[in-house]
Design a protein around this motif. Structure first.
Motif, PDB file in Angstrom:
ATOM      1  N   ALA A 105      25.870  51.026  57.181  1.00 32.60           N
ATOM      2  CA  ALA A 105      26.368  50.820  58.544  1.00 32.60           C
ATOM      3  C   ALA A 105      26.401  52.133  59.309  1.00 32.60           C
ATOM      4  CB  ALA A 105      27.753  50.174  58.500  1.00 32.60           C
ATOM      5  N   GLU A 106      26.928  53.195  58.666  1.00 31.06           N
ATOM      6  CA  GLU A 106      26.978  54.498  59.329  1.00 31.06           C
ATOM      7  C   GLU A 106      25.577  55.045  59.572  1.00 31.06           C
ATOM      8  OE1 GLU A 106      30.831  54.346  59.941  1.00 31.06           O
ATOM      9  OE2 GLU A 106      29.586  56.039  60.542  1.00 31.06           O
ATOM     10  N   SER A 108      27.298  49.686  51.374  1.00 28.00           N
ATOM     11  CA  SER A 108      27.308  48.926  52.624  1.00 28.00           C
ATOM     12  C   SER A 108      27.847  49.764  53.771  1.00 28.00           C
ATOM     13  CB  SER A 108      28.152  47.655  52.455  1.00 28.00           C
ATOM     14  OG  SER A 108      27.621  46.828  51.443  1.00 28.00           O
ATOM     15  N   LYS A 109      28.948  50.489  53.503  1.00 27.13           N
ATOM     16  CA  LYS A 109      29.511  51.356  54.542  1.00 27.13           C
ATOM     17  C   LYS A 109      28.516  52.448  54.937  1.00 27.13           C
ATOM     18  CE  LYS A 109      34.337  50.669  53.102  1.00 27.13           C
ATOM     19  NZ  LYS A 109      35.548  51.328  52.580  1.00 27.13           N
ATOM     20  N   ARG A 132      24.287  53.487  62.716  1.00 28.51           N
ATOM     21  CA  ARG A 132      24.879  54.135  63.899  1.00 28.51           C
ATOM     22  C   ARG A 132      24.230  55.489  64.152  1.00 28.51           C
ATOM     23  NH1 ARG A 132      31.151  54.483  63.226  1.00 28.51           N
ATOM     24  NH2 ARG A 132      30.816  55.592  65.204  1.00 28.51           N
TER      25      ARG A 132
END
Length: 757
Positions: free
Chosen positions: A437-438, A433-434, A441
């Motif tokens: 997200a990155e 998940s992290k 971005r």
């Protein structure tokens, strides 16, 4: 280099096939000539009645029947006149970025798309590398040939399953020979200091290759004169057949009248010397510090009687002819009568074989990449199969071991392991998940960066568009006439140039009236523009009016036959009558299409003061302040009186600036006092024609590699094929203003200024 590794250097020329087999004895450090072959063609390939492909196949079959190449490496030579050789001086650059920069230069230097050519490059000697990894004074050799030509030369070999390891152009083979055999340059050894340059001339049947080098720098040129030119001179002057003339050329000293033979050959001798002098002169002008030491001649054409002496007398250089190979051993080859008789033709095969033995600095090859990759895969297949078999055996053994362990373990003991696995899976999900997200971005930042640099690939093309528009304008260069008679000047003034981007150009095209589309080419009228692009709008005017040329030199027909017609051409060319320089710019090839005139009211008469308007309305303050009237004559659209002391609140006057800048210094112009202008009421204005127009065209940015000649140059506009303009003085139809930059017709007292001469 493997000890006793043998290679064949093969060149198929106009006269025959030449091949030499070399092998390198590493222990002795010598190159040994192991075998050779010379297969002459029954006819020269360039003779009108010859079949070159069939003769080449016959020569290759004869060579293969007499020699067993086995596992020997093959190096094939290609003619230099069909290849491109460029030598580029690079700025200081990181060693790791040389390939990237050379690829960019290749797109600029090679006049074909890179996908259509076989090309290679290498950094030549003499480049210094700093501790930071930067190359200083790096020179790169760029070599290319069209793919179909390479394939044509390789086809006879591939049809006979002869695999070439090196495919090299003949001039670089000459460079290999000169460096190894004459300069004594050896890989891994200290390079000898060579100051003087050597000119090596290889005279072939139809062309001669000229190479200038000092062992580090290379300069190559093709001379379009060969041995056949001397033969043809004899056939013409002495009325002989080609075969008899060829025999007489080779035995000129034994002929009954040698003087007549040399007299017939003298014009070709002079042309040959002139071409070599011109080539050496150009090289010396580019390399001013270079000093030519000597000239070496190779090729059977150089055996022509008197040629060596004639060159030496006219070039003022020492002229040598190769009579032996200093870097070879092997007496059974080097002393063979057939080899000695044709020694001059074995220089190129010798240089090719040296490169295949990896004994020279040159390592480029024009072997097609798909062939090289296929051979590499084929050679690696046995190793890949062996590796796969080893992995399969290992996996089988490992699986058997894990199976034994599985049967010996109780299922109750897996509980803790399963719990740990679930925890790890949960942690992996959190990390995923992290990561997502990155990644989002990063995608957003990359999109913003792409938007910032998105215009970089096309920024130079905008300058090309502006240059193309400028070159499409008619010019007054070289005219010998009074520039005050502006109706005879060719110039067209553009008062504004605007551009609008369209997501789909068909929206602009569909908004045009059908009568406006009539100005386009037939192809553009048939198919409108589509896709994203730009629409340029040119607002302008001119005063050109030729009473004797109503079909092309008046009103709107003038800009239609000049500016608009040029915007429809693939390229625009013109020659400066003063300097003689030719300019050529892309127009339609640049992506400019659908050029048309969208606004064209009738021409109208305006007042023009040939010698400037009398100063009867000038402000007295300006007279007392000494304001001058600089300028070159009364242009009707100047709109004021520029110059020292001019008041900003003066009303614009159609008369424009006064000739010569006559100053008011205390005099009264109405009284004709000292320093003033005479009150000459005899000065009368004349009427001239002023034509206002708007031209639009579509532009889709087209990179250089995608520009092609889609059609011949557009012929001059036929006035009968263009929607006829309204005659001067008639009631004009409703003018169609361009959608992006509406044009307001100037009033009778405030015309827009014309261009200053």
């Amino acid at each position: 280099m493997a000890d006793n590794q043998a290679v064949w250097g093969i060149e198929i020329g106009q006269a025959g096939l030449k091949a030499i087999r070399l092998r390198y004895a590493e222990a002795a450090g010598q190159v040994i000539a192991a075998a050779f072959d010379y297969v002459p063609h029954p006819k020269l390939l360039s003779q009108p009645d010859a079949a070159p492909d069939e003769l080449i196949r016959q020569a290759l079959d004869t060579f293969l029947s007499r020699n067993k190449i086995g596992g020997d490496l093959i190096a094939i030579g290609l003619p230099g006149q069909t290849a491109l050789a460029k030598f580029i001086q690079l700025p200081p650059v990181e060693a790791g970025r040389v390939a990237e920069i050379v690829k960019y230069e290749a797109r600029q230097q090679i006049p074909f798309a890179l996908e259509d050519v076989e090309w290679d490059f290498q950094t030549l000697g003499g480049s210094d590398q700093e501790a930071g990894g930067f190359l200083l004074d790096a020179e790169v050799g760029l070599f290319a040939m069209k793919k179909e030509q390479v394939a044509h030369h390789l086809k006879p070999f591939l049809d006979r399953k002869v695999e070439a390891e090196v495919v090299q152009i003949a001039p670089l083979a000459l460079f290999n020979f000169l460096c190894y055999d004459r300069y004594g340059i050896r890989l891994g050894a200290d390079r000898p200091g060579i100051e003087d340059y050597t000119v090596l001339v290889d005279m072939g049947a139809d062309n001669s290759s000229l190479l200038v080098t000092n062992g580090t720098k290379i300069w190559i040129r093709n001379v379009p004169i060969g041995g056949n030119h001397f033969t043809r001179a004899l056939t013409k002057e002495m009325k002989l057949t080609f075969a008899k003339a060829e025999h007489l050329k080779c035995n000129a000293t034994k002929s009954p009248d040698p003087r007549a033979v040399f007299q017939a050959l003298r014009p070709i001798f002079n042309d040959y010397v002139s071409e070599i002098q011109r080539s050496i002169g150009y090289f010396s002008s580019v390399n001013r510090t270079a000093k030519i030491g000597r000239l070496i001649g190779v090729g059977n054409g150089f055996k022509l009687a008197g040629l060596q002496k004639f060159l030496q007398q006219n070039l003022q250089y020492e002229v040598d002819r190769v009579d032996h190979f200093q870097g070879l051993v092997g007496d059974h080859v080097l002393t063979a009568p057939l080899f000695q008789d044709n020694l001059l033709t074995f220089v190129v095969p010798y240089g090719l074989a040296l490169q295949a033995l990896k004994l020279t600095d040159i390592h480029t090859t024009l072997l097609p990449r798909e062939i090289a990759v296929a051979r590499l895969i084929r050679r690696k297949k046995p190793w890949a199969v062996a590796t796969a078999a080893s992995l399969l055996c290992g996996m089988a053994i490992s699986t058997a071991g894990y199976g034994n362990v599985w049967h010996s373990v109780s299922t109750e003991r897996f509980g803790d392991a399963e719990k740990q696995a679930e925890e790890i899976a949960a942690e992996a999900g959190s990390l995923q998940s992290k990561y997502s997200a990155e990644e989002g971005r990063n995608t957003t930042a990359k999109a913003a960066g792409d938007q910032l640099v998105g215009m970089l690939p096309t920024r130079e093309m905008w300058l090309e568009v502006y240059k193309s528009i400028n070159e499409c304008l008619p010019r007054d260069i070289g005219l010998q006439q009074d520039e005050n008679d502006i109706q005879k000047l060719n110039r067209i003034s553009l008062s504004s140039l605007t551009c609008k981007k369209y997501a789909d150009l068909s929206a602009w095209y569909s908004g045009l009236l059908e009568e406006k589309k009539g100005y386009m080419t037939d192809a553009d009228k048939t198919v409108g523009p589509t896709g994203a692009g730009y629409v340029f709008t040119l607002n302008g005017h001119h005063y050109h009016h030729e009473p004797s040329n109503p079909r092309a030199g008046q009103g709107h027909l003038y800009e239609q036959n000049t500016l608009l017609a040029n915007l429809k051409k693939p390229v625009v060319k013109w020659t400066d009558p003063i300097t003689g320089n030719e300019t050529e710019v892309d127009v339609r090839r640049l992506g400019i299409t659908h050029a048309t005139e969208t606004y064209g009211p009738p021409s109208r008469d305006i007042q023009f003061w040939p010698n400037g308007r009398p100063g009867m309305r000038q402000n007295q303050n300006m007279m007392n302040r000494g304001g001058g009237f600089p300028g070159s004559g009364g242009f009707p659209d100047s709109g004021g009186f520029p110059g020292a002391g001019t008041r900003a609140d003066l009303s614009p006057m159609p008369g424009g600036p006064m000739p010569g800048g006559a100053p008011f210094r205390g005099g009264n112009p109405r009284l004709g006092g000292p320093g003033g202008l005479p009150n000459d009421e005899s000065v009368k204005p004349i009427l001239i024609k002023r034509t206002v127009f708007t031209i639009q065209f579509a532009w889709v940015p087209t990179p250089v590699e995608k520009r092609t000649e889609t059609a011949a140059e557009t012929p001059p506009v036929d006035p009968n094929a263009i929607a006829a303009p309204v005659a001067d003085g008639a009631t004009p139809p409703p003018a169609t203003s361009p959608p992006d930059a509406p044009v307001t017709q100037p009033g009778p007292t405030t015309p827009a200024p014309p261009p200053m001469p």
